[in-house]
Write an enzyme that holds these catalytic residues in place. Structure first.
Site, PDB file in Angstrom:
ATOM      1  N   ASP A   1     -17.576   7.036  -0.713  1.00  9.75           N
ATOM      2  CA  ASP A   1     -16.323   6.885   0.028  1.00  9.75           C
ATOM      3  C   ASP A   1     -16.051   8.221   0.723  1.00  9.75           C
ATOM      4  O   ASP A   1     -16.705   9.233   0.437  1.00  9.75           O
ATOM      5  CB  ASP A   1     -15.188   6.510  -0.949  1.00  9.75           C
ATOM      6  CG  ASP A   1     -13.873   6.169  -0.243  1.00  9.75           C
ATOM      7  OD1 ASP A   1     -13.877   5.957   0.986  1.00  9.75           O
ATOM      8  OD2 ASP A   1     -12.824   6.129  -0.935  1.00  9.75           O
TER       9      ASP A   1
ATOM     10  N   ARG B   1       0.874  -1.181   0.000  1.00 10.21           N
ATOM     11  CA  ARG B   1       0.000   0.000   0.000  1.00 10.21           C
ATOM     12  C   ARG B   1       0.899   1.215   0.000  1.00 10.21           C
ATOM     13  O   ARG B   1       1.731   1.383   0.894  1.00 10.21           O
ATOM     14  CB  ARG B   1      -0.910   0.004   1.236  1.00 10.21           C
ATOM     15  CG  ARG B   1      -1.548   1.360   1.491  1.00 10.21           C
ATOM     16  CD  ARG B   1      -2.620   1.323   2.533  1.00 10.21           C
ATOM     17  NE  ARG B   1      -3.808   0.657   2.036  1.00 10.21           N
ATOM     18  CZ  ARG B   1      -5.006   0.715   2.619  1.00 10.21           C
ATOM     19  NH1 ARG B   1      -5.160   1.381   3.745  1.00 10.21           N
ATOM     20  NH2 ARG B   1      -6.034   0.103   2.102  1.00 10.21           N
TER      21      ARG B   1
ATOM     22  N   CYS C   1     -16.350   1.346   1.181  1.00 12.08           N
ATOM     23  CA  CYS C   1     -15.176   0.509   1.451  1.00 12.08           C
ATOM     24  C   CYS C   1     -14.736   0.587   2.903  1.00 12.08           C
ATOM     25  O   CYS C   1     -14.030  -0.299   3.383  1.00 12.08           O
ATOM     26  CB  CYS C   1     -14.029   0.905   0.521  1.00 12.08           C
ATOM     27  SG  CYS C   1     -13.433   2.592   0.791  1.00 12.08           S
TER      28      CYS C   1
ATOM     29  N   GLN D   1     -10.231  -4.008  -3.091  1.00 12.29           N
ATOM     30  CA  GLN D   1     -11.515  -3.603  -2.525  1.00 12.29           C
ATOM     31  C   GLN D   1     -12.666  -3.919  -3.479  1.00 12.29           C
ATOM     32  O   GLN D   1     -13.700  -4.458  -3.075  1.00 12.29           O
ATOM     33  CB  GLN D   1     -11.482  -2.093  -2.232  1.00 12.29           C
ATOM     34  CG  GLN D   1     -12.786  -1.563  -1.667  1.00 12.29           C
ATOM     35  CD  GLN D   1     -13.057  -2.103  -0.273  1.00 12.29           C
ATOM     36  OE1 GLN D   1     -12.203  -2.012   0.597  1.00 12.29           O
ATOM     37  NE2 GLN D   1     -14.236  -2.668  -0.048  1.00 12.29           N
TER      38      GLN D   1
ATOM     39  N   HIS E   1      -7.673   1.035  -6.131  1.00 14.42           N
ATOM     40  CA  HIS E   1      -7.801   0.117  -4.975  1.00 14.42           C
ATOM     41  C   HIS E   1      -8.488  -1.171  -5.445  1.00 14.42           C
ATOM     42  O   HIS E   1      -9.631  -1.449  -5.075  1.00 14.42           O
ATOM     43  CB  HIS E   1      -8.607   0.814  -3.873  1.00 14.42           C
ATOM     44  CG  HIS E   1      -8.520   0.148  -2.531  1.00 14.42           C
ATOM     45  ND1 HIS E   1      -7.662  -0.909  -2.258  1.00 14.42           N
ATOM     46  CD2 HIS E   1      -9.196   0.394  -1.368  1.00 14.42           C
ATOM     47  CE1 HIS E   1      -7.823  -1.267  -0.992  1.00 14.42           C
ATOM     48  NE2 HIS E   1      -8.732  -0.501  -0.438  1.00 14.42           N
TER      49      HIS E   1
ATOM     50  N   ARG F   1     -13.215  -8.901   1.852  1.00 11.45           N
ATOM     51  CA  ARG F   1     -11.811  -8.577   1.548  1.00 11.45           C
ATOM     52  C   ARG F   1     -10.954  -9.819   1.808  1.00 11.45           C
ATOM     53  O   ARG F   1     -10.068 -10.160   1.024  1.00 11.45           O
ATOM     54  CB  ARG F   1     -11.314  -7.416   2.428  1.00 11.45           C
ATOM     55  CG  ARG F   1     -11.938  -6.065   2.135  1.00 11.45           C
ATOM     56  CD  ARG F   1     -11.505  -5.526   0.802  1.00 11.45           C
ATOM     57  NE  ARG F   1     -10.065  -5.380   0.693  1.00 11.45           N
ATOM     58  CZ  ARG F   1      -9.349  -4.340   1.155  1.00 11.45           C
ATOM     59  NH1 ARG F   1      -9.969  -3.323   1.717  1.00 11.45           N
ATOM     60  NH2 ARG F   1      -8.036  -4.298   1.001  1.00 11.45           N
TER      61      ARG F   1
HETATM   62  N1   CP Z   1     -11.124  -0.350   2.829  1.00 11.44           N
HETATM   63  C1   CP Z   1      -9.825  -0.369   3.204  1.00 11.44           C
HETATM   64  O1   CP Z   1      -8.915  -0.577   2.409  1.00 11.44           O
HETATM   65  O2   CP Z   1      -9.632  -0.182   4.545  1.00 11.44           O
HETATM   66  P1   CP Z   1      -8.239   0.028   5.296  1.00 11.44           P
HETATM   67  O3   CP Z   1      -7.732   1.398   4.932  1.00 11.44           O
HETATM   68  O4   CP Z   1      -8.606  -0.073   6.747  1.00 11.44           O
HETATM   69  O5   CP Z   1      -7.285  -1.046   4.878  1.00 11.44           O
HETATM   70  N1  NVA Z   2     -10.204   6.714  -0.744  1.00 10.13           N
HETATM   71  C1  NVA Z   2      -9.713   6.253   0.536  1.00 10.13           C
HETATM   72  C2  NVA Z   2      -9.871   4.764   0.637  1.00 10.13           C
HETATM   73  C3  NVA Z   2      -9.425   4.177   1.952  1.00 10.13           C
HETATM   74  C4  NVA Z   2      -9.569   2.687   1.994  1.00 10.13           C
HETATM   75  C5  NVA Z   2      -8.257   6.670   0.704  1.00 10.13           C
HETATM   76  O1  NVA Z   2      -7.471   6.515  -0.226  1.00 10.13           O
HETATM   77  O2  NVA Z   2      -7.933   7.184   1.780  1.00 10.13           O
END
Ligand code: CP
Ligand code: NVA
Length: 308
Positions: A225, A107, A266, A137, A134, A294
């Protein structure tokens, strides 16, 4: 090398197989405790590195648990604690990690970190979120929709809010799984034109509609989101909130959708901002099923990457 970098970069037949495998594996767990291993142990003897340059709850825990259920081992690494965060190149890091581990999930911020890691690693690399997409997800979300309502092909998915990284992966999925996608949000936060074009090229009907009430008409699924993502500057928060407030998912918006429409997010959610408590905790909401899935979807992704 079989990387899982993005939904639009993965063969649709492989995506379909992963969703189906995820459902089979979920069913085969037969209500056993989360810490119990699966009957099959496809990751026995495998080591998985989970690298986080941004915070995470779901991605971190679901990958870790998933690997262990399949008999593998994990190490969770924070980007800041690695030499990667102190000047070592991504390509050198990728080569080194390939000598120790069998799979890397990362990530990160800029997508180029992920692609460079994949280019130089001798092991599969999985995208656990970048500023741009992402994909894990949305694999879980497609699985969740189909568990509740059957095939997603031909359905109308409406995204209300910021055209961000999660929205981008929904657009990729629209092209690959064959559903229609309507984006409703303020023009400065539109999804990338390239991704809209790609989905259309693959036959998905993609609409951009400024009026959320019109957009939600006849929706099978409404998704939103957070209004401020991890990569967004906090100084832009107030401006973004002002632009996005009309796109909150609330009971009035859900009432425009089909009577059996679902709601997804998400997570993490900012309750009473992008979504009301009434919708989050209401009958249309499947947000905790998404979170659970997930785990199952990523187990299928890891098996596909490793060919096991
Ligand atoms: N939805 C998601 O990716 O959550 P986290 O940021 O908690 O991993
Ligand atoms: N759009 C959000 C998703 C988190 C899972 C971010 O990137 O912070």
């Amino acid at each position: 090398m079989t990387h899982f970098l993005d939904i639009h970069k993965t063969d649709p037949a492989a995506l379909r197989r992963m969703i189906d495998d995820a459902r089979t594996m979920k069913g085969a767990r037969d209500g056993r405790p989360h810490g119990a291993t699966d009957d099959e142990q496809p990751l026995a003897g495998r080591m998985v590195a989970l690298i986080f340059e941004k915070p995470s709850t779901r991605t971190r825990v679901s990958f870790d648990v998933g690997v262990r259920q399949m008999g593998g081992q994990t190490m969770v690494l924070s980007g800041a604690d690695m030499q990667l965060g102190h000047g070592e190149t991504i390509s050198d890091t990728a080569r080194v990690l390939s000598r120790y581990v069998d799979l890397v999930m990362i990530r990160t911020f800029d997508e180029s970190v992920l692609t460079e890691m994949a280019e130089h690693a001798d092991v599969p690399v999985i995208n656990g979120l970048t500023d741009r997409t992402h994909p894990c997800q949305i694999m879980a979300d497609v699985m969740t929709y189909e568990e509740h309502r059957g095939p997603i092909a031909g359905r109308k998915v409406v995204w209300s809010g910021d055209g961000n990284n999660v929205c981008a992966s929904w657009l990729h999925a629209a092209g690959q799984f064959g559903f229609d996608f309507t984006f409703t949000g303020p023009a400065p936060l539109d999804p990338e034109g390239e991704f809209v074009g790609l989905a259309r090229q693959k036959g998905s009907r993609v609409a951009i509609e400024r009026d959320p009430a019109v957009a939600a008409e006849g929706a099978d699924l409404i998704v939103t989101d957070t209004w401020v993502s991890m990569h967004d500057s906090q100084s832009a928060k107030e401006r973004r909130h002002n632009m996005l407030r009309p796109y909150q998912v609330n009971d009035a918006l859900m009432a425009r959708a089909k009577p059996d429409a679902l709601f997804m997010h998400c997570l993490p959610a900012h309750r009473e901002e992008e979504v009301t408590n009434a919708v989050m905790d209401g009958p249309a909401s499947v947000v905790f099923d998404e979170a659970e899935n997930r785990l199952h979807a990523q187990k299928a992704i890891m098996r596909w990457c490793l060919g096991v």
